[in-house]
Design a protein around this motif. Structure first.
Motif, mmCIF file in Angstrom:
data_model
loop_
_atom_site.group_PDB
_atom_site.id
_atom_site.type_symbol
_atom_site.label_atom_id
_atom_site.label_comp_id
_atom_site.label_asym_id
_atom_site.label_seq_id
_atom_site.Cartn_x
_atom_site.Cartn_y
_atom_site.Cartn_z
ATOM 1 N N VAL A 14 0.865 35.480 -16.042
ATOM 2 C CA VAL A 14 0.556 35.830 -14.647
ATOM 3 C C VAL A 14 -0.679 35.085 -14.155
ATOM 4 O O VAL A 14 -0.680 34.512 -13.066
ATOM 5 C CB VAL A 14 0.366 37.353 -14.507
ATOM 6 C CG1 VAL A 14 -0.223 37.704 -13.141
ATOM 7 C CG2 VAL A 14 1.690 38.081 -14.688
ATOM 8 N N THR A 15 -1.736 35.086 -14.946
ATOM 9 C CA THR A 15 -2.990 34.495 -14.493
ATOM 10 C C THR A 15 -2.924 32.971 -14.470
ATOM 11 O O THR A 15 -3.442 32.343 -13.542
ATOM 12 C CB THR A 15 -4.169 34.966 -15.357
ATOM 13 O OG1 THR A 15 -3.891 34.714 -16.744
ATOM 14 C CG2 THR A 15 -4.392 36.459 -15.172
ATOM 15 N N ARG A 16 -2.295 32.359 -15.461
ATOM 16 C CA ARG A 16 -2.147 30.889 -15.445
ATOM 17 C C ARG A 16 -1.362 30.440 -14.222
ATOM 18 O O ARG A 16 -1.703 29.458 -13.561
ATOM 19 C CB ARG A 16 -1.428 30.410 -16.707
ATOM 20 C CG ARG A 16 -2.278 30.234 -17.932
ATOM 21 C CD ARG A 16 -1.710 29.218 -18.906
ATOM 22 N NE ARG A 16 -0.266 29.282 -19.037
ATOM 23 C CZ ARG A 16 0.510 28.213 -19.130
ATOM 24 N NH1 ARG A 16 -0.007 26.998 -19.085
ATOM 25 N NH2 ARG A 16 1.805 28.338 -19.263
ATOM 26 N N SER A 17 -0.288 31.153 -13.949
ATOM 27 C CA SER A 17 0.553 30.802 -12.813
ATOM 28 C C SER A 17 -0.199 30.965 -11.504
ATOM 29 O O SER A 17 -0.125 30.109 -10.616
ATOM 30 C CB SER A 17 1.807 31.679 -12.821
ATOM 31 O OG SER A 17 2.634 31.373 -11.735
ATOM 32 N N TYR A 18 -0.943 32.060 -11.388
ATOM 33 C CA TYR A 18 -1.718 32.305 -10.163
ATOM 34 C C TYR A 18 -2.807 31.260 -9.973
ATOM 35 O O TYR A 18 -2.981 30.719 -8.871
ATOM 36 C CB TYR A 18 -2.325 33.707 -10.209
ATOM 37 C CG TYR A 18 -3.348 33.943 -9.121
ATOM 38 C CD1 TYR A 18 -2.955 34.120 -7.796
ATOM 39 C CD2 TYR A 18 -4.709 33.960 -9.409
ATOM 40 C CE1 TYR A 18 -3.886 34.323 -6.786
ATOM 41 C CE2 TYR A 18 -5.643 34.158 -8.409
ATOM 42 C CZ TYR A 18 -5.229 34.341 -7.103
ATOM 43 O OH TYR A 18 -6.171 34.521 -6.107
ATOM 44 N N LEU A 19 -3.546 30.943 -11.032
ATOM 45 C CA LEU A 19 -4.639 29.969 -10.910
ATOM 46 C C LEU A 19 -4.110 28.594 -10.517
ATOM 47 O O LEU A 19 -4.768 27.847 -9.786
ATOM 48 C CB LEU A 19 -5.422 29.894 -12.218
ATOM 49 C CG LEU A 19 -6.258 31.138 -12.549
ATOM 50 C CD1 LEU A 19 -6.835 31.039 -13.961
ATOM 51 C CD2 LEU A 19 -7.374 31.347 -11.530
ATOM 52 N N THR A 20 -2.915 28.255 -10.976
ATOM 53 C CA THR A 20 -2.296 26.994 -10.560
ATOM 54 C C THR A 20 -1.890 27.061 -9.090
ATOM 55 O O THR A 20 -2.045 26.087 -8.347
ATOM 56 C CB THR A 20 -1.068 26.691 -11.434
ATOM 57 O OG1 THR A 20 -1.501 26.531 -12.792
ATOM 58 C CG2 THR A 20 -0.367 25.417 -10.990
#
Length: 289
Positions: free
Chosen positions: A199-205
């Motif tokens: 979730v966080t990797r996808s959001y930060l991208t």
């Protein structure tokens, strides 16, 4: 697994994408949610590999590694999808549209029906334009969708705050407070293996290109869709949790009724995040046929 791939579209724009699962498998295009990116599909990698499915997850224009497309609408996306498929020499494919990717999946079905085998809409976003019923939406979505000035001021300010919260982790305030406000089943999904990281990797991208592109993508949901779900001829199946507190199942049922001969899987006890995590294998099995 390849997460930093590109194709150059005939328009001259680059479309970034990630690839998961079996490189020789049956192609399934994954359309990410909002605010998210191509990396959201990472959680499907193992299950897709076991089923002989090749997941191809493009970033939408202006998101992640894809170049922006000014003044775009949902109805512009199918052309990019067709060019993307042509570049990869994929004549036919299925679609997995999750959350905010749901309208993009339906838009693609409305224009590229002869190239699509099946389409799954998983906890998908319903029409949210001014004439739509927003009373059952999550209060945060309802507030931001109804107040443009607040939205334009709040989103740029929230991005640095969100980065700070993510760095602190899910078990420390204020993120831990926010997570306590969502259903327990959704918290279970977020804390499941790889859930928080995905979730966080996808959001930060998704936010890497700044608030303007993020808002451009997000504001499409509160505009008229620009296509008719009633004209879709592709086999479509909707999955939605009956305990979804973000986008209630009631509005998903209404949308499903507009898509000819679609099927609905309305799952007891599942929320917005838990449905996508704990029922993804069912979706993949159906897409494989």
């Amino acid at each position: 697994m390849r997460e930093d791939e590109f194709v150059n579209l005939p328009s001259g724009r680059n479309l970034g994408y990630a690839e998961y699962g079996d490189p020789q498998g049956r192609p399934v295009f994954f359309f990410h949610g909002w605010p998210s990116s191509r990396l959201q599909a990472a959680y499907l990698d193992k299950d897709a590999m076991e089923r002989g499915i090749r997941i191809l997850a493009p970033d939408r224009p202006g998101i992640g590694s894809s170049d922006p497309l000014p003044k775009r609408r949902f109805s512009d996306w199918p052309k990019d999808v067709a060019d993307f498929a042509d570049a990869l020499e994929i004549p036919r494919f299925s679609i997995f549209g999750i959350s905010g990717g749901g309208p993009y999946a339906l838009a693609t079905c409305s224009q590229l029906g002869d190239r699509i085998e099946r389409a799954a809409v998983v906890c998908g976003a319903p029409p949210l334009s001014a004439d739509a019923d927003r009373t059952h939406m999550h209060w945060a979505y309802r507030t931001l969708s109804g107040m443009k000035s607040l939205r334009r001021a709040a989103v740029p300010a929230l991005i640095p705050l969100s980065k700070w919260m993510i760095r602190r982790g899910p078990h420390r305030a204020p993120m831990s407070w926010m997570l306590r406000s969502i259903p327990a089943r959704d918290r279970e999904a977020i804390h499941s293996g790889g859930g928080w990281d995905t979730v966080t990797r996808s959001y930060l991208t998704a936010i890497s290109n700044g608030s303007k592109n993020l808002l451009t993508d997000g504001e499409l949901y509160i505009e008229p869709w620009g296509f008719d779900p009633e004209k879709i001829t592709v086999p479509v199946r909707f999955w939605h949790g009956l305990a979804d507190a973000n986008l209630p199942c009631e509005v998903a049922r209404k949308l499903a009724k507009r898509v000819p001969e679609s099927e609905g899987c309305w799952v007891e006890g599942e929320g917005h995040y838990s449905l996508a995590v704990f029922h993804s294998t069912e979706v993949l099995d159906w897409l494989k046929g």
